[in-house]
Design a protein around this motif. Structure first.
Motif, PDB file in Angstrom:
ATOM      1  N   LEU A  18      20.835  12.923   5.408  1.00 60.28           N
ATOM      2  CA  LEU A  18      21.146  11.091   5.890  1.00 60.28           C
ATOM      3  C   LEU A  18      21.394  10.016   3.808  1.00 60.28           C
ATOM      4  N   GLY A  19      21.148  10.769   3.172  1.00 60.96           N
ATOM      5  CA  GLY A  19      21.175   9.750   2.424  1.00 60.96           C
ATOM      6  C   GLY A  19      19.669   8.697   2.067  1.00 60.96           C
ATOM      7  N   GLY A  20      19.030   9.062   2.617  1.00 60.45           N
ATOM      8  CA  GLY A  20      17.999   7.861   2.437  1.00 60.45           C
ATOM      9  C   GLY A  20      16.241   8.160   3.587  1.00 60.45           C
ATOM     10  N   PHE A  21      15.128   7.490   2.765  1.00 61.29           N
ATOM     11  CA  PHE A  21      14.361   7.776   3.359  1.00 61.29           C
ATOM     12  C   PHE A  21      14.455   6.424   4.830  1.00 61.29           C
ATOM     13  N   THR A  22      14.830   5.982   4.687  1.00 61.54           N
ATOM     14  CA  THR A  22      14.500   4.777   6.236  1.00 61.54           C
ATOM     15  C   THR A  22      15.914   5.671   7.294  1.00 61.54           C
ATOM     16  N   SER A  23      16.735   6.163   6.515  1.00 57.43           N
ATOM     17  CA  SER A  23      17.464   6.635   7.257  1.00 57.43           C
ATOM     18  C   SER A  23      17.089   7.725   8.390  1.00 57.43           C
ATOM     19  N   ALA A  24      16.380   8.460   7.343  1.00 56.67           N
ATOM     20  CA  ALA A  24      15.324   9.760   8.074  1.00 56.67           C
ATOM     21  C   ALA A  24      13.965   9.264   8.841  1.00 56.67           C
ATOM     22  N   GLY A  25      13.857   7.984   8.715  1.00 51.34           N
ATOM     23  CA  GLY A  25      12.913   7.288   9.420  1.00 51.34           C
ATOM     24  C   GLY A  25      13.105   7.478  10.902  1.00 51.34           C
ATOM     25  N   GLU A  26      14.591   6.397  10.889  1.00 47.76           N
ATOM     26  CA  GLU A  26      14.939   6.322  12.465  1.00 47.76           C
ATOM     27  C   GLU A  26      15.047   7.542  12.985  1.00 47.76           C
ATOM     28  N   LEU A  27      16.082   8.933  11.941  1.00 51.11           N
ATOM     29  CA  LEU A  27      16.240  10.095  13.453  1.00 51.11           C
ATOM     30  C   LEU A  27      15.143  10.223  13.594  1.00 51.11           C
ATOM     31  N   LEU A  28      13.931  10.629  12.758  1.00 50.65           N
ATOM     32  CA  LEU A  28      12.537  10.640  13.077  1.00 50.65           C
ATOM     33  C   LEU A  28      11.552   9.798  13.245  1.00 50.65           C
ATOM     34  N   GLY A  29      11.587   9.188  13.666  1.00 50.22           N
ATOM     35  CA  GLY A  29      11.089   7.832  14.716  1.00 50.22           C
ATOM     36  C   GLY A  29       9.883   8.036  13.726  1.00 50.22           C
ATOM     37  N   ARG A  30       9.716   7.703  12.461  1.00 45.59           N
ATOM     38  CA  ARG A  30       9.072   7.986  11.539  1.00 45.59           C
ATOM     39  C   ARG A  30       8.950   6.908  11.039  1.00 45.59           C
ATOM     40  N   SER A  31       7.998   5.910   9.879  1.00 45.64           N
ATOM     41  CA  SER A  31       8.070   4.605   9.303  1.00 45.64           C
ATOM     42  C   SER A  31       8.829   5.588   7.615  1.00 45.64           C
ATOM     43  N   GLN A  32       8.958   4.129   6.907  1.00 44.12           N
ATOM     44  CA  GLN A  32       9.291   4.566   5.742  1.00 44.12           C
ATOM     45  C   GLN A  32       8.276   5.254   5.366  1.00 44.12           C
ATOM     46  N   PRO A  33       6.937   4.193   5.141  1.00 35.85           N
ATOM     47  CA  PRO A  33       5.824   4.734   4.516  1.00 35.85           C
ATOM     48  C   PRO A  33       5.398   6.062   4.965  1.00 35.85           C
ATOM     49  N   ALA A  34       5.668   6.481   5.914  1.00 36.43           N
ATOM     50  CA  ALA A  34       5.142   7.719   6.625  1.00 36.43           C
ATOM     51  C   ALA A  34       6.357   9.322   5.817  1.00 36.43           C
ATOM     52  N   ILE A  35       7.600   8.803   5.608  1.00 36.82           N
ATOM     53  CA  ILE A  35       8.472   8.984   5.303  1.00 36.82           C
ATOM     54  C   ILE A  35       7.793  10.184   3.885  1.00 36.82           C
ATOM     55  N   SER A  36       7.811   8.717   3.270  1.00 39.27           N
ATOM     56  CA  SER A  36       7.182   8.985   1.838  1.00 39.27           C
ATOM     57  C   SER A  36       5.492   9.468   1.339  1.00 39.27           C
ATOM     58  N   LEU A  37       4.908   9.344   2.568  1.00 44.03           N
ATOM     59  CA  LEU A  37       4.329  10.824   2.567  1.00 44.03           C
ATOM     60  C   LEU A  37       4.296  11.615   1.943  1.00 44.03           C
ATOM     61  N   GLN A  38       5.017  11.920   3.555  1.00 48.84           N
ATOM     62  CA  GLN A  38       4.880  13.521   3.407  1.00 48.84           C
ATOM     63  C   GLN A  38       5.846  14.255   2.542  1.00 48.84           C
ATOM     64  N   VAL A  39       7.136  13.829   1.369  1.00 46.44           N
ATOM     65  CA  VAL A  39       7.389  14.111   0.239  1.00 46.44           C
ATOM     66  C   VAL A  39       6.215  14.429  -0.405  1.00 46.44           C
ATOM     67  N   LYS A  40       5.312  13.093  -0.699  1.00 46.95           N
ATOM     68  CA  LYS A  40       4.402  13.148  -0.903  1.00 46.95           C
ATOM     69  C   LYS A  40       3.454  14.753  -1.000  1.00 46.95           C
ATOM     70  N   LYS A  41       3.276  14.808  -0.084  1.00 43.76           N
ATOM     71  CA  LYS A  41       2.767  16.106   0.633  1.00 43.76           C
ATOM     72  C   LYS A  41       3.316  17.418  -0.207  1.00 43.76           C
ATOM     73  N   LEU A  42       4.445  17.120   0.493  1.00 38.77           N
ATOM     74  CA  LEU A  42       5.100  18.298  -0.482  1.00 38.77           C
ATOM     75  C   LEU A  42       5.537  18.742  -1.715  1.00 38.77           C
ATOM     76  N   GLU A  43       5.332  17.262  -1.973  1.00 34.11           N
ATOM     77  CA  GLU A  43       5.356  17.583  -3.926  1.00 34.11           C
ATOM     78  C   GLU A  43       4.038  18.317  -4.343  1.00 34.11           C
ATOM     79  N   GLU A  44       3.452  17.604  -3.365  1.00 28.95           N
ATOM     80  CA  GLU A  44       1.601  18.743  -3.995  1.00 28.95           C
ATOM     81  C   GLU A  44       1.806  19.734  -3.501  1.00 28.95           C
ATOM     82  N   THR A  45       2.382  20.242  -2.455  1.00 31.51           N
ATOM     83  CA  THR A  45       1.667  21.266  -2.275  1.00 31.51           C
ATOM     84  C   THR A  45       2.393  22.462  -3.136  1.00 31.51           C
TER      85      THR A  45
END
Length: 294
Positions: A18-45
């Protein structure tokens, strides 16, 4: 041995698609900070960076590798769920959309949707907003997009509308003489663009004339490209081969227009609800992407 949670992978793939954190959050039903946190967890993993830091969402080499691999893993995951639990979504969705979006918006959204929901059939009807609205009131469609005037007292779900500036559109080499009556290229009567344009020109006492009217978007764009006159479009719907400006000494500022999404929630099927999610995400991610016409 580490395991990668599939919800993190789904978030990562959705951001890229979708080309963006905000758009992904809209589709997945999560806030932009929550999406950013998930990416951070994935990078840490994975102990790596997936996106190059900066203004764009360019993937690193590891990010590109993960994107292709994650799509395969999610396809397998979704196939298992579908086969065992029978949660695959199927059916038909009837969509009404303004002509302006048949090139700038619709192909990308439909491509993403059909890729994710191959068992859902989408029937699309393109026309001016007034005609789409009339058919919607007779229940011809499940979901419609409409170009409409801005409501100063808006109480809808913020995901169901977007405010955009209207702009004057012309060929790159087009020159309008200050003494010339403004030659307009428009949709037929009933088009919200046409109504706003005529009102603004009359209010500013700008002489104008209709030189070309057509219900076809490609017809209007061809006339503009040929230098027959100027037209008016919403910011995100203007193709790359044309020039746009908000105003000049001879072309007054037009103001804004609203892109609205309409549906009857209690009448939506599971397939239509999924389509609505994609449409909302597409609206949130609208930009002046400068598409090319055929």
């Amino acid at each position: 041995m580490k395991n990668i949670p599939t919800d993190l992978l789904r978030t990562f793939v959705t951001i890229k698609d979708l080309g963006g954190f905000t758009s992904a959050g809209e589709l997945l039903g999560r806030s932009q900070p929550a999406i950013s946190l998930q990416v951070k967890k994935l990078e840490e993993t994975l102990d790596t960076r997936l996106f190059l830091r900066g203004t764009s969402l360019t993937l690193t080499a590891d990010g590109e590798y993960l994107y292709e691999s994650a799509k395969k893993m999610l396809e397998i995951n979704d196939e298992i769920i579908h086969k065992i639990k029978g949660e695959g979504v199927s059916g038909k969705v009837r969509l009404g959309i303004p002509n302006d979006f048949e090139l700038a918006f619709l192909p990308k959204v439909l491509r993403s949707f059909t890729k994710s929901h191959p068992n859902v059939s989408v029937e699309v009807d393109c026309d001016i907003s007034k005609a789409i609205q009339q058919r919607y009131q007779k229940h011809f469609y499940d979901i419609v997009l409409l170009m409409e005037r801005v409501n100063g007292d808006e109480h809808r779900d913020r995901r169901d509308y977007r405010i955009e500036p209207l702009e004057w559109v012309m060929a790159h080499d087009y020159k309008l003489s200050p003494q010339e009556s403004i030659p307009l290229i428009t949709y037929p009567q009933g088009c919200v663009y046409r109504g706003i344009t005529e009102e603004v020109l009359v209010a500013h006492e700008k002489p104008h004339r209709m030189v070309y009217t057509s219900p076809s978007l490609l017809g209007l764009l061809s006339a503009v490209e040929a230098g027959l006159g100027v037209t008016v479009m919403a910011h995100s719907t203007i193709p790359s081969q044309l020039k746009s400006i908000e105003h000049t000494a001879n072309l007054p500022k037009l103001g804004n227009v609203c892109i609205g999404v309409y549906y009857e929630n209690e009448r939506l099927s599971a397939a239509a609800h999924r389509a609505l999610d994609f449409i909302r995400a597409g609206i949130a991610n609208l930009e002046k992407s400068r598409y090319e016409t055929l």
